[in-house]
Design an enzyme around this catalytic site. Structure first.
Site, PDB file in Angstrom:
ATOM      1  N   PRO A   2      64.816  35.891  55.736  1.00  0.00           N
ATOM      2  CA  PRO A   2      65.049  34.798  54.730  1.00  0.00           C
ATOM      3  C   PRO A   2      65.996  33.817  55.344  1.00  0.00           C
ATOM      4  CG  PRO A   2      64.748  37.037  53.890  1.00  0.00           C
ATOM      5  CD  PRO A   2      64.825  37.280  55.462  1.00  0.00           C
ATOM      6  N   GLU A   3      65.775  32.659  55.049  1.00  0.00           N
ATOM      7  CA  GLU A   3      66.767  31.582  55.458  1.00  0.00           C
ATOM      8  C   GLU A   3      67.266  31.018  53.887  1.00  0.00           C
ATOM      9  OE1 GLU A   3      66.019  29.091  59.059  1.00  0.00           O
ATOM     10  OE2 GLU A   3      64.947  30.836  59.713  1.00  0.00           O
ATOM     11  N   LYS A  60      73.055  32.351  53.762  1.00  0.00           N
ATOM     12  CA  LYS A  60      71.967  33.335  53.369  1.00  0.00           C
ATOM     13  C   LYS A  60      72.391  34.352  52.539  1.00  0.00           C
ATOM     14  CE  LYS A  60      70.348  32.500  57.994  1.00  0.00           C
ATOM     15  NZ  LYS A  60      70.080  33.088  59.348  1.00  0.00           N
ATOM     16  N   TYR A 107      60.705  50.282  47.951  1.00  0.00           N
ATOM     17  CA  TYR A 107      61.757  49.680  48.818  1.00  0.00           C
ATOM     18  C   TYR A 107      62.876  49.050  47.978  1.00  0.00           C
ATOM     19  CZ  TYR A 107      57.681  50.010  51.799  1.00  0.00           C
ATOM     20  OH  TYR A 107      56.614  50.460  52.654  1.00  0.00           O
ATOM     21  N   LYS A 167      81.515  20.755  71.506  1.00  0.00           N
ATOM     22  CA  LYS A 167      80.748  22.126  71.516  1.00  0.00           C
ATOM     23  C   LYS A 167      80.062  22.298  73.071  1.00  0.00           C
ATOM     24  CE  LYS A 167      81.899  23.480  67.639  1.00  0.00           C
ATOM     25  NZ  LYS A 167      83.076  24.496  67.074  1.00  0.00           N
ATOM     26  N   ASN A 186      66.310  30.790  62.463  1.00  0.00           N
ATOM     27  CA  ASN A 186      65.452  30.528  63.594  1.00  0.00           C
ATOM     28  C   ASN A 186      64.491  29.642  63.271  1.00  0.00           C
ATOM     29  OD1 ASN A 186      65.096  30.950  66.281  1.00  0.00           O
ATOM     30  ND2 ASN A 186      63.429  32.366  65.984  1.00  0.00           N
TER      31      ASN A 186
END
Length: 390
Positions: A2-3, A60, A107, A167, A186
């Site tokens: 999950p994002e 998140k 769960y 960076k 991702n």
């Protein structure tokens, strides 16, 4: 995993359905891998009778603000999900518990019943989430270590370009660094780089002003759109790479252009070579190492196995101490071996298969041996097809 959009969808569902209601019943799972730093009984006692004032999020991470501390805090990990009985809440596809299953789900790690009868549950099929009880969630790890939230605290274009110029690492791993920007995982990283036409392995400091502006815009637009539709991927624009990034190599296309898969920052990465090109020193470096990379590329997992566990651990408050946790590191290797044998199956069924390996702690040895032999056979049988990825 999950994002930001999936966690934001959960936060909004709680805000819309649970505020101002008192907790009259609590069930906390006896699972010290997920329930962190407190016994189930103490957790239950601490929040029973409290009223939910708000639901808050950073990156998140989600926490419930009650009428007095401490507050329940949720780090979603690989497959954490919020369920509210009778309310539709978007979940990450590998988090989903079937409607036909018992309620609360087997769960479930955190369950509360409110004074109007509404029931809320936090589930985790893969056991990489963390549920904590904290007096001030923003003052302690992992939330205190997060960078600005990609939705709520965006940098200006100039700030973003200036930070990228400093960076010296490749852009994909930088976007995944929750200490740099929080909330990007991702699939979002792949999407925003595709939209900005930037190669995942391009060094951040080498990006032009125009590329920095394009990436800033794509981050804003992708996240805002995903949040607007409550992370319902069926409503994502058809031109997004998202819809095709999990197809098998050679069968993945977006807008008629081939999607290729590489590893960037330890993560399986989808990109379009025709549109996302390396240039400068990065292109020269890639030309020298490309043959070696092709040799190991088939061994990468499908983007939802060990590498997701590693990302969860990087966000965890015990990031420094985990170096000495040998048992946890050992468990991390088994799902990776399993994933290698199943990397061609990207429809989400691998979640339940991996769950069977993780759950029975006392039976880990034989299944692991069996899976290694299966992996070897699968690897030998599939060498030639995988060699054609390039």
């Amino acid at each position: 995993m999950p994002e930001l959009p999936e966690v934001e969808a959960a936060r909004r569902a709680i805000e819309e359905n649970c505020l101002g209601k008192k907790i009259k019943r609590v069930i906390i799972a006896d699972d010290n891998k997920v329930i962190h730093g407190i016994s189930p009984s103490d957790f239950q006692t601490s929040i029973l009778g409290k009223t939910i004032i708000s639901a808050r999020r950073k990156g998140k991470n989600l926490w419930l603000e009650l009428d007095s501390p401490p507050f329940p805090s949720f780090q979603f990990g690989m497959a954490g999900a919020i369920y509210i009985k009778g309310v539709a809440v978007t979940k990450y596809k590998r988090s989903a518990v079937k409607d036909s299953e018992e309620w609360p789900s087997k769960y479930s790690k955190f369950f509360v019943e409110l004074d109007d009868g509404l029931e809320l549950s936090f589930t985790d099929k893969r056991r990489f989430a963390k549920v904590r009880l904290l007096a001030n969630p923003t003052s302690v790890s992992p939330i205190s270590e997060l960078g600005p939230d990609a939705l709520l605290e965006p940098m200006t274009v100039d700030e973003f370009a200036e930070s990228l110029a400093k960076k010296k690492i490749t852009i994909k791993p930088l976007l995944l660094d929750q200490g740099y920007i929080s909330g990007i995982g991702n699939w979002i990283a792949d999407e925003v780089l595709y939209q900005a036409r930037i190669h995942p392995l391009q060094t951040a400091s080498s990006l032009s002003k125009e590329q920095c502006e394009a990436l800033h815009t794509s981050i804003k637009e992708v996240i805002e759109k995903a949040v607007e539709v409550d992370a319902d991927s069926s409503q994502f624009p058809s031109y997004w790479i998202f819809h095709n990034r999990e197809k098998k190599p050679g069968k993945a296309f977006v807008d008629g252009k081939k999607i290729d898969f590489i590893t960037a920052g330890g993560r399986t990465t989808a990109y379009v070579p025709e549109l996302q090109k390396l240039y400068g020193k990065d292109a020269e470096k890639a030309a020298k190492v490309r043959p070696a990379k092709r040799g190991v590329k088939p061994k990468e997992d499908d983007g939802d196995g060990e590498e997701d566990e590693q990302e969860t651990e990087k966000e965890d408050e015990s990031a420094k101490s985990k170096k000495g946790q040998k048992p946890r590191g050992g468990r991390g290797k088994k799902p990776a071996s399993k994933t290698k044998t199943e990397e061609s199956d990207d429809d989400g069924d691998d979640s339940e298969a991996e769950e069977e390996v993780v759950k029975p702690k006392g039976r880990g040895t034989k299944p692991a041996i069996k899976r290694k032999s299966e992996e070897k056979a699968t690897s030998q049988a599939g060498k030639k097809p995988k060699g054609r990825k390039s």
